[in-house]
Design an enzyme around this catalytic site. Sequence first.
Site, PDB file in Angstrom:
ATOM      1  N   LYS A 288      -9.199   1.965  -2.529  1.00  0.00           N
ATOM      2  CA  LYS A 288     -10.192   1.635  -1.325  1.00  0.00           C
ATOM      3  C   LYS A 288     -11.811   1.712  -0.961  1.00  0.00           C
ATOM      4  O   LYS A 288     -12.078   2.842  -1.030  1.00  0.00           O
ATOM      5  CB  LYS A 288      -8.803   2.368  -0.540  1.00  0.00           C
ATOM      6  CG  LYS A 288      -8.853   1.173   1.126  1.00  0.00           C
ATOM      7  CD  LYS A 288      -8.056   2.330   1.978  1.00  0.00           C
ATOM      8  CE  LYS A 288      -7.691   1.912   3.149  1.00  0.00           C
ATOM      9  NZ  LYS A 288      -6.693   1.911   3.898  1.00  0.00           N
TER      10      LYS A 288
ATOM     11  N   CYS B 116      -5.584  -2.868   2.603  1.00  0.00           N
ATOM     12  CA  CYS B 116      -5.640  -2.235   3.607  1.00  0.00           C
ATOM     13  C   CYS B 116      -6.916  -2.901   4.896  1.00  0.00           C
ATOM     14  O   CYS B 116      -7.403  -3.492   4.831  1.00  0.00           O
ATOM     15  CB  CYS B 116      -4.574  -1.982   4.093  1.00  0.00           C
ATOM     16  SG  CYS B 116      -4.486  -1.645   5.537  1.00  0.00           S
TER      17      CYS B 116
ATOM     18  N   GLU C 284       1.170  -1.523  -0.284  1.00  0.00           N
ATOM     19  CA  GLU C 284      -0.049   0.095  -0.188  1.00  0.00           C
ATOM     20  C   GLU C 284       0.655   1.415  -0.022  1.00  0.00           C
ATOM     21  O   GLU C 284       1.428   1.487   0.594  1.00  0.00           O
ATOM     22  CB  GLU C 284      -0.801  -0.170   1.167  1.00  0.00           C
ATOM     23  CG  GLU C 284      -1.749   1.061   1.320  1.00  0.00           C
ATOM     24  CD  GLU C 284      -2.719   1.116   2.466  1.00  0.00           C
ATOM     25  OE1 GLU C 284      -2.780   0.759   3.451  1.00  0.00           O
ATOM     26  OE2 GLU C 284      -3.872   2.314   2.340  1.00  0.00           O
TER      27      GLU C 284
HETATM   28  O1  LIG Z   1      -7.334  -1.542   9.854  1.00  0.00           O
HETATM   29  C1  LIG Z   1      -5.601  -1.435  10.601  1.00  0.00           C
HETATM   30  O2  LIG Z   1      -5.570  -1.531  11.742  1.00  0.00           O
HETATM   31  C2  LIG Z   1      -4.975  -0.759   9.669  1.00  0.00           C
HETATM   32  C3  LIG Z   1      -5.884  -0.574   8.168  1.00  0.00           C
HETATM   33  C4  LIG Z   1      -4.396   0.682   7.751  1.00  0.00           C
HETATM   34  O3  LIG Z   1      -3.683   0.713   7.684  1.00  0.00           O
HETATM   35  C5  LIG Z   1      -4.971   1.048   6.297  1.00  0.00           C
HETATM   36  O4  LIG Z   1      -6.279   1.278   5.972  1.00  0.00           O
HETATM   37  O5  LIG Z   1      -4.526   1.659   6.078  1.00  0.00           O
END
Ligand SMILES: O=C(O)CCC(=O)C(=O)O
Length: 278
Positions: A109, A151, A29
């Site tokens: 996303k 993510c 990411e």
């Molecule tokens: O869900 C999480 O704990 C981290 C998510 C995250 O870092 C993101 O979505 O970039």
Amino acid sequence: ADKTANLHNARTKVLEAAKAGANLVVLPECFNSPYGTKYFDKYAETLLPSPPSESASPTFHALSKLAKEANVYLVGGSIPERSDTDSKKLYNTSLTFSPSGDLIATHRKVHLFDIDIPGKIKFVESEVLSPGNKITIVDLPEYGKIGIAICYDIRFPELATIAARKGAFLLLYPGAFNLTTGALHWELLARARATDNQVFVGLCSPARDMNADYNAWGHSMVVDPNAHVLQQLDEKEGIVVQELETGKIEETRKGIPLYTQRRFDVYPDVSEGGRFKE
Ligand SMILES: O=C(O)CCC(=O)C(=O)O
């Protein structure tokens, strides 16, 4: 913080992975920019019209060339994207290229990372980002379908289940968990999505940089359909090269036949009924 250096590093690593036999390569990411809401506007690139000009999106062109050079499917992690119609609108977007260098999928996303754990971590992506509004399933003709999300999307099992029920054999999540939720949930979520759906799951994180504003968890990994962690890196930079064994999904589903045991008379099938957008 240096985009050109990040693109250069990505090239070195993708070529290394391809040389090691990978046919599908995934980057982390936000691989071309620091991860943080204050950076996204500065690093954002405009992707439309497609293909964008070199100056509108150097990353698009670098990834396209790289997929071709390495002769791999390339899931280009994610990058900050600027809307072509509203320059104030930004997304966290993953671009996937075929071995001929063509863009074959875009995932914005869907679930923005807005959390506040007092004393630990507060992050509000929605301060600057807009969410995507579709599920991304990509057909790789030689291998089959894969699901791509980013993510925080991994916390929402519906997305994974829909992709799996639509035939994905692999769910890929470029992601950058942190030292709090990474320790708690990163591996758990990878194994959970694999267990729920009896498919392979791959997570790809940036390595940890304790001098950066955001300290990523790292620990990129590949999990099999029975939730075995096939490989996991530590927090340092590295490459996971993993063969996904044909037949593992069928073997897992034969042993634990969730597929024939679901009770859609008791609860709805989230993958049916036209209630989602592909
Ligand atoms: O869900 C999480 O704990 C981290 C998510 C995250 O870092 C993101 O979505 O970039």
